[in-house]
Design a protein around this motif. Structure first.
Motif, PDB file in Angstrom:
ATOM      1  N   SER A 166       0.839  -1.195   0.000  1.00  0.00           N
ATOM      2  CA  SER A 166       0.000   0.000   0.000  1.00  0.00           C
ATOM      3  C   SER A 166       0.879   1.252   0.000  1.00  0.00           C
ATOM      4  CB  SER A 166      -0.907  -0.003   1.236  1.00  0.00           C
ATOM      5  OG  SER A 166      -1.728   1.140   1.258  1.00  0.00           O
ATOM      6  N   GLY A 167       0.716   2.090  -0.994  1.00  0.00           N
ATOM      7  CA  GLY A 167       1.524   3.298  -1.116  1.00  0.00           C
ATOM      8  C   GLY A 167       2.871   3.097  -1.777  1.00  0.00           C
ATOM      9  N   VAL A 168       3.230   1.860  -2.106  1.00  0.00           N
ATOM     10  CA  VAL A 168       4.530   1.585  -2.731  1.00  0.00           C
ATOM     11  C   VAL A 168       4.390   1.713  -4.244  1.00  0.00           C
ATOM     12  CG1 VAL A 168       6.374  -0.103  -3.041  1.00  0.00           C
ATOM     13  CG2 VAL A 168       5.160   0.048  -0.845  1.00  0.00           C
ATOM     14  N   ARG A 169       5.362   2.348  -4.864  1.00  0.00           N
ATOM     15  CA  ARG A 169       5.298   2.554  -6.317  1.00  0.00           C
ATOM     16  C   ARG A 169       6.695   2.555  -6.902  1.00  0.00           C
ATOM     17  NH1 ARG A 169       4.903   6.409  -2.102  1.00  0.00           N
ATOM     18  NH2 ARG A 169       5.722   8.415  -2.771  1.00  0.00           N
ATOM     19  N   LEU A 170       6.760   2.137  -8.168  1.00  0.00           N
ATOM     20  CA  LEU A 170       7.954   2.348  -8.975  1.00  0.00           C
ATOM     21  C   LEU A 170       7.888   3.761  -9.523  1.00  0.00           C
ATOM     22  CD1 LEU A 170       8.101  -1.007 -10.969  1.00  0.00           C
ATOM     23  CD2 LEU A 170       9.674  -0.270  -9.185  1.00  0.00           C
ATOM     24  N   ALA A 171       8.990   4.488  -9.460  1.00  0.00           N
ATOM     25  CA  ALA A 171       8.998   5.887  -9.884  1.00  0.00           C
ATOM     26  C   ALA A 171      10.274   6.161 -10.672  1.00  0.00           C
ATOM     27  CB  ALA A 171       8.909   6.812  -8.668  1.00  0.00           C
ATOM     28  N   PHE A 172      10.100   6.663 -11.888  1.00  0.00           N
ATOM     29  CA  PHE A 172      11.275   6.899 -12.732  1.00  0.00           C
ATOM     30  C   PHE A 172      10.966   7.960 -13.778  1.00  0.00           C
ATOM     31  CE2 PHE A 172       8.953   3.050 -13.976  1.00  0.00           C
ATOM     32  CZ  PHE A 172       8.599   3.310 -15.292  1.00  0.00           C
ATOM     33  N   ARG A 173      12.041   8.419 -14.428  1.00  0.00           N
ATOM     34  CA  ARG A 173      11.923   9.415 -15.489  1.00  0.00           C
ATOM     35  C   ARG A 173      12.383   8.757 -16.788  1.00  0.00           C
ATOM     36  NH1 ARG A 173      10.187  14.291 -16.052  1.00  0.00           N
ATOM     37  NH2 ARG A 173      11.096  15.751 -17.545  1.00  0.00           N
ATOM     38  N   THR A 174      11.634   8.994 -17.875  1.00  0.00           N
ATOM     39  CA  THR A 174      11.931   8.304 -19.123  1.00  0.00           C
ATOM     40  C   THR A 174      11.226   8.976 -20.300  1.00  0.00           C
ATOM     41  OG1 THR A 174      11.859   6.131 -20.212  1.00  0.00           O
ATOM     42  CG2 THR A 174       9.970   6.727 -18.856  1.00  0.00           C
TER      43      THR A 174
ATOM     44  N   SER B  99      -6.455  -0.850   8.857  1.00  0.00           N
ATOM     45  CA  SER B  99      -6.859  -1.241   7.508  1.00  0.00           C
ATOM     46  C   SER B  99      -7.508  -0.099   6.750  1.00  0.00           C
ATOM     47  CB  SER B  99      -7.828  -2.430   7.573  1.00  0.00           C
ATOM     48  OG  SER B  99      -8.976  -2.105   8.338  1.00  0.00           O
ATOM     49  N   ILE B 100      -8.094   0.841   7.458  1.00  0.00           N
ATOM     50  CA  ILE B 100      -8.709   1.989   6.794  1.00  0.00           C
ATOM     51  C   ILE B 100      -7.630   2.825   6.121  1.00  0.00           C
ATOM     52  CG2 ILE B 100     -10.107   4.064   7.162  1.00  0.00           C
ATOM     53  CD1 ILE B 100     -11.349   2.514   9.588  1.00  0.00           C
ATOM     54  N   SER B 101      -6.498   3.012   6.800  1.00  0.00           N
ATOM     55  CA  SER B 101      -5.364   3.699   6.188  1.00  0.00           C
ATOM     56  C   SER B 101      -4.661   2.809   5.163  1.00  0.00           C
ATOM     57  CB  SER B 101      -4.353   4.112   7.263  1.00  0.00           C
ATOM     58  OG  SER B 101      -4.920   5.026   8.181  1.00  0.00           O
ATOM     59  N   HIS B 102      -4.676   1.509   5.398  1.00  0.00           N
ATOM     60  CA  HIS B 102      -4.087   0.553   4.457  1.00  0.00           C
ATOM     61  C   HIS B 102      -4.787   0.641   3.104  1.00  0.00           C
ATOM     62  CE1 HIS B 102      -2.384  -3.786   3.969  1.00  0.00           C
ATOM     63  NE2 HIS B 102      -2.692  -3.312   2.786  1.00  0.00           N
ATOM     64  N   GLY B 103      -6.089   0.863   3.111  1.00  0.00           N
ATOM     65  CA  GLY B 103      -6.831   0.992   1.859  1.00  0.00           C
ATOM     66  C   GLY B 103      -8.151   0.261   1.826  1.00  0.00           C
ATOM     67  N   SER B 104      -8.347  -0.704   2.736  1.00  0.00           N
ATOM     68  CA  SER B 104      -9.580  -1.489   2.844  1.00  0.00           C
ATOM     69  C   SER B 104     -10.231  -1.689   1.481  1.00  0.00           C
ATOM     70  CB  SER B 104     -10.544  -0.862   3.860  1.00  0.00           C
ATOM     71  OG  SER B 104     -10.866   0.466   3.551  1.00  0.00           O
TER      72      SER B 104
ATOM     73  N   SER C  47      -8.511   1.524  -5.975  1.00  0.00           N
ATOM     74  CA  SER C  47      -7.187   1.314  -6.565  1.00  0.00           C
ATOM     75  C   SER C  47      -6.150   1.930  -5.638  1.00  0.00           C
ATOM     76  CB  SER C  47      -7.113   1.944  -7.965  1.00  0.00           C
ATOM     77  OG  SER C  47      -6.964   3.352  -7.885  1.00  0.00           O
ATOM     78  N   PRO C  48      -4.856   1.674  -5.887  1.00  0.00           N
ATOM     79  CA  PRO C  48      -3.831   2.140  -4.941  1.00  0.00           C
ATOM     80  C   PRO C  48      -3.732   3.652  -4.804  1.00  0.00           C
ATOM     81  CG  PRO C  48      -2.818   1.150  -6.882  1.00  0.00           C
ATOM     82  CD  PRO C  48      -4.269   0.811  -6.927  1.00  0.00           C
ATOM     83  N   THR C  49      -4.023   4.405  -5.863  1.00  0.00           N
ATOM     84  CA  THR C  49      -3.978   5.865  -5.717  1.00  0.00           C
ATOM     85  C   THR C  49      -5.298   6.418  -5.204  1.00  0.00           C
ATOM     86  OG1 THR C  49      -4.595   6.204  -8.041  1.00  0.00           O
ATOM     87  CG2 THR C  49      -2.233   6.137  -7.520  1.00  0.00           C
ATOM     88  N   ALA C  50      -6.284   5.531  -4.983  1.00  0.00           N
ATOM     89  CA  ALA C  50      -7.577   5.973  -4.470  1.00  0.00           C
ATOM     90  C   ALA C  50      -7.732   5.713  -2.978  1.00  0.00           C
ATOM     91  CB  ALA C  50      -8.706   5.292  -5.233  1.00  0.00           C
ATOM     92  N   ILE C  51      -6.746   5.073  -2.329  1.00  0.00           N
ATOM     93  CA  ILE C  51      -6.805   4.949  -0.878  1.00  0.00           C
ATOM     94  C   ILE C  51      -6.714   6.349  -0.288  1.00  0.00           C
ATOM     95  CG2 ILE C  51      -5.749   2.672  -1.006  1.00  0.00           C
ATOM     96  CD1 ILE C  51      -3.178   3.883   0.126  1.00  0.00           C
ATOM     97  N   TRP C  52      -7.340   6.565   0.852  1.00  0.00           N
ATOM     98  CA  TRP C  52      -7.428   7.951   1.326  1.00  0.00           C
ATOM     99  C   TRP C  52      -6.065   8.592   1.586  1.00  0.00           C
ATOM    100  CZ3 TRP C  52      -5.555  10.149   5.633  1.00  0.00           C
ATOM    101  CH2 TRP C  52      -5.361   9.384   6.780  1.00  0.00           C
ATOM    102  N   PRO C  53      -5.034   7.878   2.124  1.00  0.00           N
ATOM    103  CA  PRO C  53      -3.753   8.569   2.283  1.00  0.00           C
ATOM    104  C   PRO C  53      -3.130   8.995   0.955  1.00  0.00           C
ATOM    105  CG  PRO C  53      -3.857   6.634   3.694  1.00  0.00           C
ATOM    106  CD  PRO C  53      -5.005   6.535   2.745  1.00  0.00           C
TER     107      PRO C  53
ATOM    108  N   PRO D 281     -14.561   1.732   5.143  1.00  0.00           N
ATOM    109  CA  PRO D 281     -15.173   2.644   4.167  1.00  0.00           C
ATOM    110  C   PRO D 281     -15.057   2.107   2.748  1.00  0.00           C
ATOM    111  CG  PRO D 281     -13.051   3.493   4.900  1.00  0.00           C
ATOM    112  CD  PRO D 281     -13.332   2.281   5.730  1.00  0.00           C
ATOM    113  N   ASP D 282     -16.011   2.515   1.902  1.00  0.00           N
ATOM    114  CA  ASP D 282     -15.967   2.128   0.495  1.00  0.00           C
ATOM    115  C   ASP D 282     -15.167   3.151  -0.300  1.00  0.00           C
ATOM    116  OD1 ASP D 282     -17.641   4.321   0.315  1.00  0.00           O
ATOM    117  OD2 ASP D 282     -19.433   3.156  -0.225  1.00  0.00           O
ATOM    118  N   ALA D 283     -15.166   3.002  -1.634  1.00  0.00           N
ATOM    119  CA  ALA D 283     -14.335   3.853  -2.484  1.00  0.00           C
ATOM    120  C   ALA D 283     -14.704   5.329  -2.355  1.00  0.00           C
ATOM    121  CB  ALA D 283     -14.442   3.392  -3.935  1.00  0.00           C
TER     122      ALA D 283
END
Length: 386
Positions: A50-58, A174-179, A183-189, A360-362
């Motif tokens: 949760s919150g982990v992403r690959l990030a690069f410039r290309t 779990s609410i902060s985790h994303g429940s 999608s991963p960018t739609a979790i509240w954090p 919570p839902d989406a």
């Protein structure tokens, strides 16, 4: 397509990367913390990125990512949807996909047994990216353990440069985790971080926001410009401690964080509204009637009269957190408190009830993220470091 080594400088939001036989497994707790707790629930959720992403410039117009996801399904309950991978280009969501396949764990809630069905590595393709230099992020599913196997692109890939954005370190349940976020960018954090222009490290750990000392030490040792801790619901629904232990444990957790971040803005957030546990202690449990109907729903099994013996409810926890923060503020001017009901309260519950009585839902994730960005970040000056 040219292979790009999966190195630590391409991964954001993880506190540890474990080398496996397949590739890299992101962890959201360091190895030393994981070694201090054998709880399978914690092992499961901290490995869900949760919150982990690959990030690069290309300049690449096509990117491929090989992953090995681990999915969890429950006997007698419809299969959970496949986890979503979000593609962001220069901060904008431009693509989504899922990894169909991988490994599946089938859990029998009645017996506690788990069957493992090993599956193959899955290749994800993102095409049609704009032909220019750009920032690319691939956010991994917030609810599936995901091993990173290989990365390929049709142009060179470089780590993102440091643009001076503040780092927000958050811990919760779990609410902060994303429940049940979409999608991963739609979790509240993630939503709050995007609105505030900060980089997120999410230590939302489903069922595991328990004032564990090893979590506090992980936060102590993680560089951050802004820190928040959301405390309460797991202590109630696991019936983990009594009132006598609660306030000292909060003090100890905050003391440990302050050992590494003596002056960093630190926000203590109490629980959002959850009617089943407002005045009824835990433990929480699956609703057996709902399970017979193939649904997941939660109930509180405690007795409200047990509050007199020190059992915790959300009402008790909110009162204690407000008191602890007020006491500490005499010596800690960078500490603040936020009542979780300002993020989701009674009026919100009337319009957007919690579908399983707990998560919570989406739509509610979006609401909480927007409110947190307004209420928590309005005093935290923007995206650039001071």
């Amino acid at each position: 397509m040219h292979p790009t080594p999966l190195t630590a400088d391409l991964v954001r939001g993880a506190l540890d990367l474990e080398r496996t036989e397949h590739g890299l497994l992101p962890h959201r707790l360091p190895a030393r913390a994981r070694a201090q707790c054998s709880d399978p629930q914690l092992a499961m959720v901290e490995s869900q990125p949760s919150g982990v992403r690959l990030a690069f410039r290309t300049r690449a117009t096509a990117v491929e990512l090989d992953t090995l996801p681990t999915k969890r399904n429950y006997v007698g309950v419809p299969s959970r949807p496949d986890g979503v991978y979000d593609l962001l280009v220069d901060g904008e969501l431009t693509g989504q996909t899922v990894a169909r396949g991988g490994t599946t764990l089938v859990v029998d809630l009645a017996t506690g047994s788990t069957e493992r069905h090993q599956g193959p590595v899955v290749t994800l393709s993102f095409t049609g990216l704009p032909d220019r230099e750009k920032d690319v992020e691939i956010w991994l599913p917030h609810n599936e353990t995901t091993e990173l196997v290989a990365l390929r692109a049709d142009a060179p890939v470089e780590p993102l440069p440091d643009r001076g954005r503040k780092v927000w370190l958050h811990h919760g349940s779990s609410i902060s985790h994303g429940s049940d976020a979409a999608s991963p960018t739609a979790i509240w954090p993630a939503r709050a971080a995007a609105l505030a222009g900060v980089d997120l490290i999410n230590l939302g750990l489903g069922g595991s926001a328990l004032l564990d000392p090893f979590t506090a030490r992980a936060m102590r040792d993680t560089p951050a410009d802004l820190i928040s801790v959301k405390i309460g619901i797991n202590l109630v629904n696991l019936d983990l401690m009594r009132l006598r232990a609660f306030a000292p444990a909060v003090h100890g957790f905050l003391d440990t964080i302050r050992d590494g971040h003596p002056d960093t803005p630190l926000l203590v957030v109490s629980p959002i509204l959850c009617p089943i546990h407002e005045d009824t202690p835990g433990p929480g449990a699956f609703d057996p009637e709902a399970l017979r109907e193939g649904r997941l729903r939660f109930v509180a099994t405690g007795d409200p009269a047990e509050r007199a013996a020190g059992k915790l409810t959300l009402t008790v926890i909110r009162e204690e957190l407000a008191r602890v923060v007020e006491q500490r503020r005499a010596e800690d001017p960078h500490l603040r408190h936020l009542d979780g009901r300002d993020l989701y309260g009674e009026r919100d519950h009337a319009e957007l009830p919690l579908p399983d009585a707990l998560h919570p839902d989406a739509a509610t994730h979006r609401l909480i993220g927007e409110r947190f960005a307004e209420l928590a970040f309005r005093d935290w000056s923007g995206a650039a470091r001071d």
